[in-house]
Design an enzyme around this catalytic site. Structure first.
Site, PDB file in Angstrom:
ATOM      1  N   SER A  11      40.581  28.135  32.936  1.00  0.00           N
ATOM      2  CA  SER A  11      41.410  29.315  33.526  1.00  0.00           C
ATOM      3  C   SER A  11      41.052  29.586  34.815  1.00  0.00           C
ATOM      4  O   SER A  11      41.572  30.462  35.778  1.00  0.00           O
ATOM      5  CB  SER A  11      41.110  30.411  32.481  1.00  0.00           C
ATOM      6  N   LYS A  54      40.041  39.982  31.609  1.00  0.00           N
ATOM      7  CA  LYS A  54      40.188  39.801  33.048  1.00  0.00           C
ATOM      8  C   LYS A  54      40.858  40.560  33.912  1.00  0.00           C
ATOM      9  O   LYS A  54      40.344  41.155  34.909  1.00  0.00           O
ATOM     10  CB  LYS A  54      41.037  38.444  33.190  1.00  0.00           C
TER      11      LYS A  54
END
Length: 120
Positions: A11, A54
């Site tokens: 990611s 996140k």
């Protein structure tokens, strides 16, 4: 598959590409910007997990904008309003859409009309 080598950190793909471009071009990126997304060799931005975590981390870090894979828009939409408050999301499906966001003065073929923006 069972027994396969787990992959850690995909990611961070778009972030790593952006860091390398920033170094190569000698251009700094915006300080209040965060991003996540796996990237293919052709520049396609793939979805990732942990969007809630996140975004919370970005908000705690004082970021005002996050760049997310377009395929993760449903994850953004499911976040409570208090998490999204004060942070905007830009949704992309190819790296050429990231360039004009992070390097404001860099002219690219990416069309701003293709960008999707969510502001809370």
């Amino acid at each position: 598959p069972e027994g396969a080598t787990p992959k850690d950190g995909p990611s961070a793909g778009v972030t790593m590409v952006t860091s390398l471009l920033s170094l190569a071009l000698g251009k700094a990126i915006l300080g209040d910007l965060g991003m996540t997304g796996e990237i293919t060799l052709t520049g396609k931005v793939l979805p990732v997990g942990g969007i809630r975590e996140k975004v919370v981390a970005a908000k705690r870090g004082g970021l005002t904008t996050v760049i997310l894979p377009e395929a993760n828009q449903k994850d953004w939409d499911e976040l409570p309003d208090f998490v999204k408050k004060g942070i905007s999301a830009r949704f992309v499906n190819h790296y050429d859409q990231i360039l004009p966001i992070v390097f404001e003065d860099l002219n690219t073929k990416a069309s701003k009309s293709r960008d999707k923006v969510a502001v809370a």
